[in-house]
Write a protein that holds these residues in place. Structure first.
Motif, PDB file in Angstrom:
ATOM      1  N   PRO A 172     -30.161  39.234  31.247  1.00 56.06           N
ATOM      2  CA  PRO A 172     -29.402  38.773  30.079  1.00 56.06           C
ATOM      3  C   PRO A 172     -28.185  37.952  30.495  1.00 56.06           C
ATOM      4  CG  PRO A 172     -28.908  41.070  30.547  1.00 56.06           C
ATOM      5  CD  PRO A 172     -29.976  40.667  31.517  1.00 56.06           C
ATOM      6  N   GLN A 173     -27.751  37.100  29.558  1.00 53.57           N
ATOM      7  CA  GLN A 173     -26.553  36.292  29.819  1.00 53.57           C
ATOM      8  C   GLN A 173     -25.324  37.127  29.464  1.00 53.57           C
ATOM      9  OE1 GLN A 173     -26.698  32.118  28.546  1.00 53.57           O
ATOM     10  NE2 GLN A 173     -24.682  32.397  27.608  1.00 53.57           N
ATOM     11  N   TRP A 174     -24.273  37.024  30.267  1.00 52.64           N
ATOM     12  CA  TRP A 174     -23.138  37.948  30.146  1.00 52.64           C
ATOM     13  C   TRP A 174     -22.520  38.012  28.754  1.00 52.64           C
ATOM     14  CZ3 TRP A 174     -17.736  36.563  29.639  1.00 52.64           C
ATOM     15  CH2 TRP A 174     -17.507  35.174  29.571  1.00 52.64           C
ATOM     16  N   ASN A 175     -22.507  36.859  28.066  1.00 48.92           N
ATOM     17  CA  ASN A 175     -21.797  36.843  26.779  1.00 48.92           C
ATOM     18  C   ASN A 175     -22.747  36.692  25.596  1.00 48.92           C
ATOM     19  OD1 ASN A 175     -22.678  34.288  27.195  1.00 48.92           O
ATOM     20  ND2 ASN A 175     -20.799  33.272  26.532  1.00 48.92           N
ATOM     21  N   CYS A 176     -24.037  37.027  25.787  1.00 43.51           N
ATOM     22  CA  CYS A 176     -24.996  36.736  24.728  1.00 43.51           C
ATOM     23  C   CYS A 176     -25.498  38.009  24.044  1.00 43.51           C
ATOM     24  CB  CYS A 176     -26.183  35.955  25.301  1.00 43.51           C
ATOM     25  SG  CYS A 176     -27.296  35.393  24.001  1.00 43.51           S
ATOM     26  N   GLY A 177     -25.516  37.953  22.729  1.00 41.92           N
ATOM     27  CA  GLY A 177     -25.986  39.096  21.942  1.00 41.92           C
ATOM     28  C   GLY A 177     -27.266  38.793  21.192  1.00 41.92           C
ATOM     29  N   CYS A 178     -28.027  37.801  21.663  1.00 44.17           N
ATOM     30  CA  CYS A 178     -29.295  37.484  20.990  1.00 44.17           C
ATOM     31  C   CYS A 178     -30.247  38.658  21.183  1.00 44.17           C
ATOM     32  CB  CYS A 178     -29.897  36.194  21.544  1.00 44.17           C
ATOM     33  SG  CYS A 178     -30.705  36.362  23.149  1.00 44.17           S
TER      34      CYS A 178
ATOM     35  N   ALA B 206     -32.523  43.344  26.758  1.00 48.32           N
ATOM     36  CA  ALA B 206     -32.467  43.400  28.222  1.00 48.32           C
ATOM     37  C   ALA B 206     -31.258  44.222  28.685  1.00 48.32           C
ATOM     38  CB  ALA B 206     -32.420  41.990  28.802  1.00 48.32           C
ATOM     39  N   LYS B 207     -30.130  44.026  27.993  1.00 43.88           N
ATOM     40  CA  LYS B 207     -28.924  44.785  28.370  1.00 43.88           C
ATOM     41  C   LYS B 207     -29.141  46.282  28.163  1.00 43.88           C
ATOM     42  CE  LYS B 207     -25.587  41.085  27.527  1.00 43.88           C
ATOM     43  NZ  LYS B 207     -24.595  40.506  26.591  1.00 43.88           N
TER      44      LYS B 207
ATOM     45  N   HIS C   4     -36.991  28.739  35.489  1.00 46.90           N
ATOM     46  CA  HIS C   4     -35.839  28.212  34.755  1.00 46.90           C
ATOM     47  C   HIS C   4     -35.993  28.534  33.260  1.00 46.90           C
ATOM     48  CE1 HIS C   4     -32.743  25.335  33.356  1.00 46.90           C
ATOM     49  NE2 HIS C   4     -32.251  25.486  34.566  1.00 46.90           N
ATOM     50  N   ILE C   5     -36.218  29.815  32.981  1.00 49.72           N
ATOM     51  CA  ILE C   5     -36.488  30.264  31.608  1.00 49.72           C
ATOM     52  C   ILE C   5     -35.176  30.719  30.966  1.00 49.72           C
ATOM     53  CG2 ILE C   5     -37.899  31.827  30.200  1.00 49.72           C
ATOM     54  CD1 ILE C   5     -39.668  32.133  32.822  1.00 49.72           C
ATOM     55  N   ASN C   6     -34.849  30.123  29.842  1.00 49.62           N
ATOM     56  CA  ASN C   6     -33.574  30.440  29.196  1.00 49.62           C
ATOM     57  C   ASN C   6     -33.641  31.779  28.456  1.00 49.62           C
ATOM     58  OD1 ASN C   6     -30.857  29.587  28.573  1.00 49.62           O
ATOM     59  ND2 ASN C   6     -31.553  29.519  26.449  1.00 49.62           N
ATOM     60  N   ASN C   7     -32.480  32.420  28.323  1.00 47.80           N
ATOM     61  CA  ASN C   7     -32.465  33.762  27.694  1.00 47.80           C
ATOM     62  C   ASN C   7     -32.955  33.748  26.244  1.00 47.80           C
ATOM     63  OD1 ASN C   7     -29.956  33.560  25.852  1.00 47.80           O
ATOM     64  ND2 ASN C   7     -29.230  32.791  27.811  1.00 47.80           N
ATOM     65  N   SER C   8     -32.902  32.586  25.593  1.00 48.88           N
ATOM     66  CA  SER C   8     -33.362  32.515  24.188  1.00 48.88           C
ATOM     67  C   SER C   8     -34.887  32.439  24.087  1.00 48.88           C
ATOM     68  CB  SER C   8     -32.771  31.251  23.542  1.00 48.88           C
ATOM     69  OG  SER C   8     -33.208  30.098  24.262  1.00 48.88           O
ATOM     70  N   ASN C   9     -35.572  32.238  25.204  1.00 51.77           N
ATOM     71  CA  ASN C   9     -37.011  31.936  25.165  1.00 51.77           C
ATOM     72  C   ASN C   9     -37.822  33.183  24.805  1.00 51.77           C
ATOM     73  OD1 ASN C   9     -39.715  31.279  25.837  1.00 51.77           O
ATOM     74  ND2 ASN C   9     -38.973  29.671  27.209  1.00 51.77           N
TER      75      ASN C   9
END
Ligand SMILES: O=C(O)c1cc(C(=O)O)c2c(n1)C(=O)C(=O)c1cc(C(=O)O)[nH]c1-2
Length: 563
Positions: free
Chosen positions: A15-21, A27-28, A276-281
């Motif tokens: 997960p990305q540190w500041n993302c709440g998607c 994942a968090k 290179h898969i983005n967290n939104s994918n």
């Protein structure tokens, strides 16, 4: 050559540190089916001892720590690293920030294009990699070079090539037009080759679309690691995460008519792995329909720690999967005729050589009617599967050739019935197919079913026995006219007509098959289809031989007087 994915996610990680998607939240929370991923990087080695990094991500320290082969100091030395060089594909933070983790007075070689080297040069923080220890090599475009470490060549080659893409985000110049100042060489793909084994693979973590040169380059590749940043072009906007499309970020999407699944669909690439898969994918949710659709399309979703042993894989690929050239493919198809076509059958030799009685010729014509009757049904079955209007328009004339298009065109079936008339057979009886041999009916129906069930190009290939037909037709016309008093020109009209129809059909079908059977598997399927079709023809003659030459007429089959 061994390839290992160190990090399979895009910038920010997963997960990305500041993302709440929803993906990052799951994942968090450590939910099953949302495997965390570090940022974009691969490691390659020919020996397993000395390694080359493809991109140095901000997670490099963690990635090295996770892999014993990368973290172990060689030969029990006090200081030292198995990492001998780094190749970077662009100036993105997620691809160069990790260079800083490689400080601590370790000799190294860093490869990048002129453009990207200038980006590194202009960021003085990278001077922590002391120029006396860390050599910066300019990587040319479109030219294969040896990859070296500080102590010499590592036995691998790299060719960098420009791919459609965008300059790094922090270098964008909004005043420089719609491309934000992007120039050739700002984003490159890499081809890494092991000259000893011949194995090679492509690494393209960033790419905005598959243009013609790139398609040509990737055709017949054994393995491609490719940009899997987003699933949908607007997915970050739709999720309210960021006000940018994938295109704006320089990334092709996985799905959609312009996406990478569609772009690779008709290409021959043995193994395709998204990185290179983005967290939104949504493919990062292992139970999502998007994940299932991507895998069903033949793609793999890269993950941290994924390894490919290229030599073993490529050897297998080369033996079984490398497609033939079009010339070799055509030669393979044409070689079937002289070995298996039904002109070799003793029944045909006797028929054309005047060795048959009128009753035996009648038995042949009556049975062969079943084949004539099945051909337009076979072609209709083929057409029912064709979505291309031009192809249907071309193929339909085969049906007209046989069924006729009155008043001008009588049709092949009608011409065939002229032959059976002249042999004294009742039309109703012929057309009922009641007197046909069981094996004849089984064989012709097997042909119709084959065309229904096989891949379309393989189905088309099954008609290619017609490449061999004109010579048998010529032999038949001459032989039967010379040897049988009950045969005349009018009766041979069917075959005369086929002399021009068959080459036209076969030429078209051969071209179609050559252009559309793009994998070795399909090519082999096409060659096998021609063999299958020879069997369909041969089996009919075996049955005639057994019944009307050897005298073993099955119950219910046509029985001429005196037999
Ligand atoms: O007399 C022959 O030896 C012979 C062979 C073949 C063939 O090779 O399938 C065809 C024909 N004739 C023929 O007349 C014909 O219309 C035809 C259509 C097809 C086909 O597969 O679509 N084969 C053949």
């Amino acid at each position: 050559m061994l390839v290992r994915i160190l990090g399979s996610s895009a910038g920010g990680g997963f997960p990305q540190w500041n993302c709440g998607c929803p993906n990052c939240t799951a994942a968090k929370a450590g939910k099953l089916g949302f495997t965390p991923r570090t940022q974009s990087s691969l490691a390659v080695s020919r020996t397993g001892k000395e390694w080359v990094l493809l991109n140095a991500s901000p997670d490099l320290r963690q990635q090295i720590a996770a892999v014993p082969a990368l973290r172990t100091t060689p030969d029990g030395r006090l200081r030292g690293s198995p990492i001998k060089s780094v190749i970077v594909t662009n100036g993105d933070v997620d691809h160069i920030a990790g260079l800083i983790d490689l400080r601590e007075a370790e000799p190294l070689v860093v490869y990048a294009t002129d453009r990207v080297q200038s980006v590194i040069r202009s960021n003085s923080i990278f001077n922590i990699l002391a120029p006396s220890l860390v050599r910066r090599e300019i990587m040319p475009l479109e030219q294969e070079i040896a990859i070296s470490g500080p102590e010499g060549e590592l036995g691998l080659k790299v060719e960098a090539f420009a791919v459609p893409g965008k300059i790094a985000l922090y270098l964008e110049d909004c005043a420089a037009g719609p491309e934000f100042g992007t120039e050739t060489g700002d984003t490159v793909g890499l081809k890494i080759r092991d000259p000893e084994s011949g194995a090679s693979f492509f690494y393209i973590p960033g790419c905005s679309h598959l243009d013609a040169p790139l398609r040509e380059r990737l055709e017949n590749a054994a393995l491609v690691f490719f940009d899997g940043t987003l699933y949908r072009d607007t997915e970050m906007i739709d999720a309210g995460l960021l006000d940018k499309t994938g295109k704006r970020m320089g990334h092709i999407s996985i799905s959609g008519p312009e996406g990478s699944i569609a772009a690779f669909e008709d290409m021959n690439v043995a193994r395709k792995i998204y990185v290179h898969i983005n967290n939104s994918n949504p493919v990062l949710n292992e139970r999502s329909p998007e994940r299932a659709a991507t895998e069903a399309a033949g793609w793999e979703i890269g993950y941290d720690g994924m390894e490919v042993e290229m030599n073993e894989f490529v050897r297998k690929f080369e033996i079984t999967d490398a497609p033939w050239s079009q010339e070799e493919f055509e030669a393979q198809i044409r070689a079937v005729g002289p070995a298996r076509y039904h002109d070799l059958h003793p029944f045909h030799k006797a028929l054309h050589g005047g060795k048959m009685s009128k009753a035996q010729v009648a038995a042949w014509a009556l049975n062969r009617y079943c084949y004539q009757e099945a051909i337009p049904r076979k072609d209709a079955a083929f057409m029912s599967r064709v979505h291309d209007r031009d192809l249907r328009r071309e193929w339909i004339h085969r049906i007209h050739d046989h069924d006729g298009l009155p008043p001008e065109e009588l049709g092949g079936i009608e011409r065939w019935l002229k032959l059976t008339d002249c042999l004294g057979l009742d039309r109703e009886y012929v057309m009922s197919m009641q007197g046909a041999l069981p094996a004849t009916r089984f064989a012709v129906e097997a042909y119709v079913r084959f065309v229904v069930e096989q891949p379309l190009v393989v189905a088309a290939a099954s008609s290619l026995t017609e490449l061999f037909a004109p010579s048998i037709h010529r032999e038949r016309i001459a032989g039967m006219l010379a040897n049988y008093t009950f045969v005349n020109d009018e009766v041979m009209a069917y075959f005369k007509r086929r002399l021009s129809q068959a080459p036209r059909d076969a030429t078209f079908a051969l071209q179609f098959v050559k252009e559309n059977a793009r994998t070795r598997e399909l090519q082999q399927g096409c060659v096998d289809a021609v063999k299958f079709k020879c069997d369909v023809l041969w089996a009919q003659l075996d049955a005639l031989q057994l019944a009307y030459v050897d005298g073993l007429i099955p119950p219910g089959a046509y029985r001429p007087e005196g037999m």
